[in-house]
Design an enzyme around this catalytic site. Sequence first.
Site, PDB file in Angstrom:
ATOM      1  N   GLU A  89     -27.883  24.267  72.759  1.00 14.46           N
ATOM      2  CA  GLU A  89     -26.596  24.019  71.590  1.00 14.46           C
ATOM      3  C   GLU A  89     -26.918  22.972  70.964  1.00 14.46           C
ATOM      4  OE1 GLU A  89     -22.841  25.181  73.280  1.00 14.46           O
ATOM      5  OE2 GLU A  89     -21.882  23.512  72.258  1.00 14.46           O
ATOM      6  N   ASP A  90     -27.526  21.866  71.541  1.00 10.17           N
ATOM      7  CA  ASP A  90     -27.571  20.182  71.042  1.00 10.17           C
ATOM      8  C   ASP A  90     -29.062  19.878  70.763  1.00 10.17           C
ATOM      9  OD1 ASP A  90     -24.696  20.311  70.965  1.00 10.17           O
ATOM     10  OD2 ASP A  90     -24.751  19.422  72.829  1.00 10.17           O
TER      11      ASP A  90
HETATM   12  N1  G4P Z   1     -14.398  14.305  75.831  1.00 13.05           N
HETATM   13  C1  G4P Z   1     -15.573  13.991  75.431  1.00 13.05           C
HETATM   14  N2  G4P Z   1     -16.188  14.844  74.820  1.00 13.05           N
HETATM   15  C2  G4P Z   1     -17.502  14.642  74.231  1.00 13.05           C
HETATM   16  C3  G4P Z   1     -17.911  13.333  73.940  1.00 13.05           C
HETATM   17  N3  G4P Z   1     -19.134  13.037  73.546  1.00 13.05           N
HETATM   18  C4  G4P Z   1     -19.540  14.538  73.280  1.00 13.05           C
HETATM   19  N4  G4P Z   1     -18.508  15.289  73.690  1.00 13.05           N
HETATM   20  C5  G4P Z   1     -18.480  16.526  73.412  1.00 13.05           C
HETATM   21  O1  G4P Z   1     -17.617  17.184  72.350  1.00 13.05           O
HETATM   22  C6  G4P Z   1     -17.461  18.255  72.556  1.00 13.05           C
HETATM   23  C7  G4P Z   1     -15.739  18.636  72.106  1.00 13.05           C
HETATM   24  O2  G4P Z   1     -15.416  18.194  70.848  1.00 13.05           O
HETATM   25  P1  G4P Z   1     -14.672  19.316  69.862  1.00 13.05           P
HETATM   26  O3  G4P Z   1     -14.790  18.575  68.397  1.00 13.05           O
HETATM   27  O4  G4P Z   1     -13.940  19.817  70.334  1.00 13.05           O
HETATM   28  O5  G4P Z   1     -16.095  20.058  69.620  1.00 13.05           O
HETATM   29  P2  G4P Z   1     -17.655  20.363  68.748  1.00 13.05           P
HETATM   30  O6  G4P Z   1     -18.261  18.982  68.782  1.00 13.05           O
HETATM   31  O7  G4P Z   1     -18.143  21.595  69.227  1.00 13.05           O
HETATM   32  O8  G4P Z   1     -17.064  20.846  67.269  1.00 13.05           O
HETATM   33  C8  G4P Z   1     -17.644  18.884  74.103  1.00 13.05           C
HETATM   34  O9  G4P Z   1     -18.969  19.539  73.783  1.00 13.05           O
HETATM   35  P3  G4P Z   1     -18.919  21.422  73.742  1.00 13.05           P
HETATM   36  O10 G4P Z   1     -20.186  21.316  74.008  1.00 13.05           O
HETATM   37  O11 G4P Z   1     -18.330  21.763  72.292  1.00 13.05           O
HETATM   38  O12 G4P Z   1     -17.860  21.544  74.859  1.00 13.05           O
HETATM   39  P4  G4P Z   1     -16.795  22.524  75.065  1.00 13.05           P
HETATM   40  O13 G4P Z   1     -16.061  22.249  73.680  1.00 13.05           O
HETATM   41  O14 G4P Z   1     -17.224  23.797  75.012  1.00 13.05           O
HETATM   42  O15 G4P Z   1     -16.025  21.994  76.152  1.00 13.05           O
HETATM   43  C9  G4P Z   1     -17.972  17.726  74.620  1.00 13.05           C
HETATM   44  O16 G4P Z   1     -19.097  17.698  75.712  1.00 13.05           O
HETATM   45  C10 G4P Z   1     -17.238  12.060  74.769  1.00 13.05           C
HETATM   46  O17 G4P Z   1     -17.528  10.965  74.629  1.00 13.05           O
HETATM   47  N5  G4P Z   1     -16.067  12.569  75.386  1.00 13.05           N
END
Ligand code: G4P
Length: 180
Positions: free
Chosen positions: A66-67
């Site tokens: 994904e990243d």
């Molecule tokens: N809480 C938190 N999240 C962080 C941080 N840094 C990066 N993230 C990531 O940001 C995503 C959630 O942010 P969003 O704005 O909702 O999603 P997006 O980045 O995918 O657009 C999560 O990833 P994701 O793979 O999209 O996970 P999920 O949305 O499937 O749970 C999370 O792992 C941080 O400092 N705190």
Amino acid sequence: MEPSLISEVIRCANFAAVKHKDQRRKDQEETPYINHPIGVAYILTEEAGVTDLHVIQGALLHDTVEDTDTSFQEIEQEFGPEVAGIVREVTDDKDLPKHARKAAQIEHAPHSSKKAKLVKLADKLYNLRDLNRQGPVGWSAERVTEYFEWSAKVVNGLRGTSKPLEDKLDELFRERNIST
Ligand SMILES: Nc1nc2c(ncn2[C@@H]2O[C@H](COP(=O)(O)OP(=O)(O)O)[C@@H](OP(=O)(O)OP(=O)(O)O)[C@H]2O)c(=O)[nH]1
């Protein structure tokens, strides 16, 4: 644990660390991103009692496709089809607009394999704890609440997988008066 399992876990953690080396979390301190996949794997071993190597590898690798520039084919070559399958199940389609990506997680959750559900539960628990500690820079209280509400819907589709993880997630939802 047998030495071969230890070396497989370390080989996998090293692969993830190399892939995420330039990435940071969104918090104020710009925490190295690799803290997240290692933390998700740690939740699984420490709090859910998981000993399945492929689940731990899936957790360590869950955000590589994904990243970063990692492909599913590369994961399959390095770690085999089962680990690649877990990573595929927990990888969002970044080509979709955000609202469709978020809706897809809710929709796909109940149809996931047990191994993918374990990784997803631990991923959500890590991110929600992170939000309670310190939100990503620029996130309003409303955005944090929306993330909790959306997470509760995803978690509802993952139930019956790990009581300890679901209990801890439910406690976080209760604290915010989010109905599940
Ligand atoms: N809480 C938190 N999240 C962080 C941080 N840094 C990066 N993230 C990531 O940001 C995503 C959630 O942010 P969003 O704005 O909702 O999603 P997006 O980045 O995918 O657009 C999560 O990833 P994701 O793979 O999209 O996970 P999920 O949305 O499937 O749970 C999370 O792992 C941080 O400092 N705190």
